[in-house]
Design a protein around this motif. Structure first.
Motif, PDB file in Angstrom:
ATOM      1  N   LYS A 263      29.172  32.305 -21.983  1.00 19.48           N
ATOM      2  CA  LYS A 263      30.308  31.534 -22.513  1.00 19.48           C
ATOM      3  C   LYS A 263      30.926  30.644 -21.440  1.00 19.48           C
ATOM      4  O   LYS A 263      31.054  29.456 -21.608  1.00 19.48           O
ATOM      5  N   ASN A 264      31.246  31.259 -20.336  1.00 19.17           N
ATOM      6  CA  ASN A 264      31.895  30.476 -19.299  1.00 19.17           C
ATOM      7  C   ASN A 264      30.842  29.838 -18.391  1.00 19.17           C
ATOM      8  O   ASN A 264      30.288  30.489 -17.508  1.00 19.17           O
ATOM      9  N   LEU A 265      30.587  28.583 -18.669  1.00 24.81           N
ATOM     10  CA  LEU A 265      29.477  27.946 -17.951  1.00 24.81           C
ATOM     11  C   LEU A 265      29.941  26.915 -16.930  1.00 24.81           C
ATOM     12  O   LEU A 265      29.169  26.059 -16.524  1.00 24.81           O
ATOM     13  N   ASN A 266      31.196  27.021 -16.511  1.00 26.80           N
ATOM     14  CA  ASN A 266      31.628  25.973 -15.590  1.00 26.80           C
ATOM     15  C   ASN A 266      31.039  26.121 -14.183  1.00 26.80           C
ATOM     16  O   ASN A 266      31.213  25.263 -13.345  1.00 26.80           O
ATOM     17  N   LYS A 267      30.313  27.203 -13.941  1.00 23.37           N
ATOM     18  CA  LYS A 267      29.648  27.329 -12.635  1.00 23.37           C
ATOM     19  C   LYS A 267      28.164  26.956 -12.734  1.00 23.37           C
ATOM     20  O   LYS A 267      27.379  27.249 -11.831  1.00 23.37           O
TER      21      LYS A 267
END
Ligand code: PGA
Length: 248
Positions: free
Chosen positions: A156-160
């Motif tokens: 879900k959290n793909l900002n990296k």
């Protein structure tokens, strides 16, 4: 291309010796004089990660690895390196899914590797790209979509995560895609990420035979956020000149 925050990732593959750390001197000086904010990331072989980290400590340059294991911690996996170990060395990035490692890595394994890297708070450079045979059979979009959806499954959290589009037939061959194809494929990758509600601010890099001759043309293509550079990045002068040409 907007070049603020542009990425220059040096993928050294299986090149470099203990002395190679000295070749960072000029790149460090250059990076200190850069007016724009750029992300310069070196991914040397595992053997050199620590010395590259030490060398670049006081600079803006970040160091990464070229692969990692699916398991986050330690384990009986001869010859393997985990995300934890990369972090322990001071690495901040890891390349996952490079075509030169995909023979032993299906999308499922790549997905596990990404998860292990994210657990250790490493930034991921996920490589995707079609082979020549896929291109000839008009299957480029099919391959890219599959690599994106399966590689990023349940994340879900793909900002990296940074995506590197690297057509396999372009790596190390001196041949790059036509401007039109490149624009089209980058747009397709961005749309696929958007549609799957992955992330809309995704950074997408291009990789494959980036060199001094083609960098100006590549820079004309909108929508590319930087470059993953193999062969040309192992020569500091050429690497710096590529960065200079990209930024001016
Ligand atoms: P190349 O390699 O620039 O030597 O074509 C790019 C890569 O494999 O990441």
């Amino acid at each position: 291309m907007t070049n603020n925050n542009i990425y220059f990732v040096a993928n050294w593959k299986m090149f470099g010796s203990v002395k190679s750390v000295n070749s960072l001197n000029k790149v460090i000086s250059y990076s200190n004089t850069m007016k724009l904010k750029a992300n310069i990331i070196y991914c040397p072989p595992y053997t050199l990660i620590k010395s590259f980290v030490d060398k670049t400590k006081k600079s803006n340059i970040k160091i990464g690895a070229q692969d990692c294991h699916t398991q986050i911690n330690y384990g009986p996996f001869t010859g393997a390196i985990s995300s934890k170990m990369i972090k322990d060395l001071g690495g901040k990035f890891v390349i996952i899914g490079h075509s030169e490692t995909r023979a032993e890595n299906d999308n499922k394994k790549i997905n596990l590797k990404i998860k292990s890297a994210l657990k250790e708070k490493l930034n991921v450079i996920l490589c995707i790209g079609e082979k020549l045979i896929d291109k000839r059979k008009n299957k480029t979009k099919y391959v890219l979509k599959k690599q994106i959806l399966e590689g990023l499954k349940n994340l879900k959290n793909l900002n990296k995560i940074v995506i590197a589009y690297e057509p396999v037939w372009s790596i190390g061959t001196g041949i790059i895609p036509s401007e039109n194809d490149l624009k089209k494929n980058i747009r397709f990758i961005r749309n696929t990420l958007k549609i799957s509600k992955k992330f809309t601010k995704s950074k997408i890099l291009y990789g494959g035979s980036v060199n001094l001759k083609n960098i100006k043309n590549l820079m004309r293509i909108d929508n590319i956020d930087g470059f993953l550079i193999g062969g040309a990045s192992t020569n500091e002068k050429i690497f710096i000149d590529i960065m200079k040409k990209s930024i001016n």
